[in-house]
Design an enzyme around this catalytic site. Structure first.
Site, PDB file in Angstrom:
ATOM      1  N   GLY A  73     105.130  -1.484  94.033  1.00 45.29           N
ATOM      2  CA  GLY A  73     105.522  -0.116  93.667  1.00 45.29           C
ATOM      3  C   GLY A  73     106.725   0.373  94.442  1.00 45.29           C
ATOM      4  O   GLY A  73     106.666   1.406  95.108  1.00 45.29           O
ATOM      5  N   GLY A 108     110.575   6.225  95.749  1.00 43.38           N
ATOM      6  CA  GLY A 108     109.685   6.795  96.760  1.00 43.38           C
ATOM      7  C   GLY A 108     109.594   6.007  98.054  1.00 43.38           C
ATOM      8  O   GLY A 108     110.561   5.396  98.531  1.00 43.38           O
ATOM      9  N   THR A 147     110.126   0.754  93.206  1.00 46.20           N
ATOM     10  CA  THR A 147     111.332   1.166  92.477  1.00 46.20           C
ATOM     11  C   THR A 147     111.767   2.578  92.870  1.00 46.20           C
ATOM     12  O   THR A 147     112.853   3.022  92.509  1.00 46.20           O
ATOM     13  CB  THR A 147     111.101   1.110  90.951  1.00 46.20           C
ATOM     14  OG1 THR A 147     109.940   1.887  90.641  1.00 46.20           O
ATOM     15  CG2 THR A 147     110.928  -0.319  90.463  1.00 46.20           C
ATOM     16  N   SER A 168      96.719   6.900 103.352  1.00 42.75           N
ATOM     17  CA  SER A 168      97.144   8.308 103.344  1.00 42.75           C
ATOM     18  C   SER A 168      96.277   9.096 104.312  1.00 42.75           C
ATOM     19  O   SER A 168      95.131   8.692 104.583  1.00 42.75           O
ATOM     20  CB  SER A 168      96.959   8.880 101.941  1.00 42.75           C
ATOM     21  OG  SER A 168      97.119  10.280 101.949  1.00 42.75           O
ATOM     22  N   TYR A 175      91.370  10.156  94.324  1.00 41.98           N
ATOM     23  CA  TYR A 175      92.467   9.593  95.117  1.00 41.98           C
ATOM     24  C   TYR A 175      92.005   9.379  96.559  1.00 41.98           C
ATOM     25  O   TYR A 175      92.204   8.309  97.138  1.00 41.98           O
ATOM     26  CB  TYR A 175      93.664  10.550  95.071  1.00 41.98           C
ATOM     27  CG  TYR A 175      94.819  10.157  95.968  1.00 41.98           C
ATOM     28  CD1 TYR A 175      95.610   9.056  95.672  1.00 41.98           C
ATOM     29  CD2 TYR A 175      95.133  10.902  97.117  1.00 41.98           C
ATOM     30  CE1 TYR A 175      96.679   8.699  96.495  1.00 41.98           C
ATOM     31  CE2 TYR A 175      96.197  10.557  97.937  1.00 41.98           C
ATOM     32  CZ  TYR A 175      96.968   9.455  97.619  1.00 41.98           C
ATOM     33  OH  TYR A 175      98.033   9.101  98.435  1.00 41.98           O
TER      34      TYR A 175
HETATM   35  P1  NAD Z   1     105.867   7.444  93.830  1.00 42.49           P
HETATM   36  O1  NAD Z   1     105.055   7.888  92.665  1.00 42.49           O
HETATM   37  O2  NAD Z   1     107.135   8.162  94.145  1.00 42.49           O
HETATM   38  O3  NAD Z   1     106.164   5.902  93.708  1.00 42.49           O
HETATM   39  C1  NAD Z   1     105.125   5.036  93.338  1.00 42.49           C
HETATM   40  C2  NAD Z   1     105.658   3.682  93.006  1.00 42.49           C
HETATM   41  O4  NAD Z   1     104.543   2.886  92.570  1.00 42.49           O
HETATM   42  C3  NAD Z   1     106.676   3.665  91.883  1.00 42.49           C
HETATM   43  O5  NAD Z   1     107.673   2.705  92.186  1.00 42.49           O
HETATM   44  C4  NAD Z   1     105.850   3.221  90.665  1.00 42.49           C
HETATM   45  O6  NAD Z   1     106.614   2.517  89.726  1.00 42.49           O
HETATM   46  C5  NAD Z   1     104.836   2.317  91.323  1.00 42.49           C
HETATM   47  N1  NAD Z   1     103.588   2.173  90.574  1.00 42.49           N
HETATM   48  C6  NAD Z   1     102.765   3.154  90.136  1.00 42.49           C
HETATM   49  N2  NAD Z   1     101.766   2.616  89.424  1.00 42.49           N
HETATM   50  C7  NAD Z   1     101.964   1.288  89.430  1.00 42.49           C
HETATM   51  C8  NAD Z   1     101.290   0.185  88.865  1.00 42.49           C
HETATM   52  N3  NAD Z   1     100.197   0.358  88.105  1.00 42.49           N
HETATM   53  N4  NAD Z   1     101.768  -1.045  89.053  1.00 42.49           N
HETATM   54  C9  NAD Z   1     102.902  -1.238  89.779  1.00 42.49           C
HETATM   55  N5  NAD Z   1     103.599  -0.245  90.343  1.00 42.49           N
HETATM   56  C10 NAD Z   1     103.132   0.996  90.155  1.00 42.49           C
HETATM   57  O7  NAD Z   1     104.848   7.469  95.060  1.00 42.49           O
HETATM   58  P2  NAD Z   1     105.018   7.621  96.646  1.00 42.49           P
HETATM   59  O8  NAD Z   1     104.809   9.048  96.971  1.00 42.49           O
HETATM   60  O9  NAD Z   1     106.234   6.929  97.091  1.00 42.49           O
HETATM   61  O10 NAD Z   1     103.711   6.848  97.125  1.00 42.49           O
HETATM   62  C11 NAD Z   1     103.705   5.518  97.547  1.00 42.49           C
HETATM   63  C12 NAD Z   1     102.408   5.236  98.277  1.00 42.49           C
HETATM   64  O11 NAD Z   1     102.275   6.125  99.382  1.00 42.49           O
HETATM   65  C13 NAD Z   1     101.152   5.458  97.420  1.00 42.49           C
HETATM   66  O12 NAD Z   1     100.192   4.460  97.706  1.00 42.49           O
HETATM   67  C14 NAD Z   1     100.646   6.804  97.878  1.00 42.49           C
HETATM   68  O13 NAD Z   1      99.264   6.952  97.691  1.00 42.49           O
HETATM   69  C15 NAD Z   1     101.024   6.766  99.341  1.00 42.49           C
HETATM   70  N6  NAD Z   1     101.143   8.106  99.938  1.00 42.49           N
HETATM   71  C16 NAD Z   1     102.090   8.984  99.487  1.00 42.49           C
HETATM   72  C17 NAD Z   1     102.163  10.238 100.068  1.00 42.49           C
HETATM   73  C18 NAD Z   1     103.181  11.252  99.642  1.00 42.49           C
HETATM   74  O14 NAD Z   1     103.030  12.443  99.983  1.00 42.49           O
HETATM   75  N7  NAD Z   1     104.234  10.858  98.940  1.00 42.49           N
HETATM   76  C19 NAD Z   1     101.268  10.600 101.090  1.00 42.49           C
HETATM   77  C20 NAD Z   1     100.326   9.682 101.503  1.00 42.49           C
HETATM   78  C21 NAD Z   1     100.278   8.436 100.925  1.00 42.49           C
END
Ligand code: NAD
Length: 264
Positions: free
Chosen positions: A14, A18, A16, A141, A154
């Site tokens: 994942g 974030g 691409t 998280s 979640y």
């Molecule tokens: P985002 O939604 O911006 O990016 C998520 C990425 O995962 C994208 O590249 C998407 O294409 C990919 N993805 C989603 N579903 C997928 C699938 N089925 N198969 C393959 N790729 C898939 O998310 P983010 O905020 O960058 O989060 C990334 C990680 O960090 C996650 O595990 C999230 O739970 C964790 N997280 C995020 C936060 C936050 O506030 N952003 C806080 C705590 C934890």
């Protein structure tokens, strides 16, 4: 500081956009050979091109695979049979009232957020033990500890990741392999921008109001009282990926802006 990552191979699920994209970028800046991932080949190709622009001489490629599809994960493993540093970052989140979450959604969240890492570890972990080096990193998280009332499904998946991570770490005794989790707090990724939009819609607020309220009511314990930047998470992950972090194993490492009110 030289993180001694030159020539190590890494896979970031994942990535691409974030947090995952920022992790891939920092690993590349440290000289690692990185495979990124997303669901659509076109998007993966775009992100590979963007990383090549951002990091001079980057050794990066991409594999499209949807972690909600077991056959996609099997194909991915066939294409990438060996990796030193798998980073289990792919994850989904969405605010939803508990009574509206269907069985199918509980299972989808479990499959994408938890089984994704398990499937990769089942393949890569024994190989790491065989070569006596490796780093498995789960992006969990702070929601693993503070289960969010607006998305209990979640929270459940993020706690489950900690159990798997710690359990696997128990199997690394006396080897050069480590398994750790990183716990980001609220972080301004593309996914979180969308999350705030949805939250605003469900609460009948503007995006700005929802964002301000989020820290006042949903996350009042945040010490930084702002969203973290994706690079602030990626730098901790990059350190954990490094050979320099060898004494950190079985840990749940917080990059949560001080949200979790615990001394250790
Ligand atoms: P985002 O939604 O911006 O990016 C998520 C990425 O995962 C994208 O590249 C998407 O294409 C990919 N993805 C989603 N579903 C997928 C699938 N089925 N198969 C393959 N790729 C898939 O998310 P983010 O905020 O960058 O989060 C990334 C990680 O960090 C996650 O595990 C999230 O739970 C964790 N997280 C995020 C936060 C936050 O506030 N952003 C806080 C705590 C934890």
């Amino acid at each position: 500081m030289d993180l001694k990552l030159k020539g190590k191979t890494a896979f970031v699920s994942g990535s691409t956009q974030g947090i995952g994209f920022a992790i891939a970028r920092q690993l590349l800046e440290e000289g690692a050979i990185v495979t990124i991932n997303g669901r659509k080949q076109e998007r993966v190709d775009e992100s590979v091109a963007r990383l090549k622009e951002l990091v001079h001489g980057a050794s990066v490629n991409g594999i499209a695979a949807d972690f909600s599809r077991r056959e996609d994960v099997s194909k991915l493993i066939a294409q990438l049979p060996d990796v030193d540093i798998p980073v289990n970052n792919a994850g989904i989140f969405e605010p939803k009232a508990f009574t509206d979450i269907t069985d199918e959604e509980w299972l989808r969240f479990y499959e994408v957020n938890v089984l994704s890492g398990i499937r990769l570890a089942r393949h890569y972990f024994p190989k790491m033990i065989g070569k006596n080096w490796g780093r498995i990193i789960f992006i969990s998280s702070e929601s693993a500890i503070h289960i969010p009332e607006e998305m209990i499904h979640y929270g459940m998946t993020k706690t489950a990741q900690l159990a798997v991570s710690r359990g696997l770490a128990e199997l690394t005794k006396n080897t050069g392999v480590t398994v750790n989790s990183v716990l980001p707090g609220p972080t301004r990724s593309e996914g979180v921008e969308e999350f705030i939009k949805q939250l605003a819609e469900t609460q009948g607020q503007t995006k700005e109001q929802a964002e301000a309220d989020f820290f006042k009511t949903a996350r009042p314990g945040s010490l930084i009282q702002r969203f973290a930047d994706v690079n602030e998470i990626a730098s901790l992950v990059t350190y954990v990926a490094s050979p320099l972090s060898a004494a950190t194993n079985g840990a749940a490492l917080r990059a949560d802006g001080g949200l979790v009110r615990s001394i250790i």
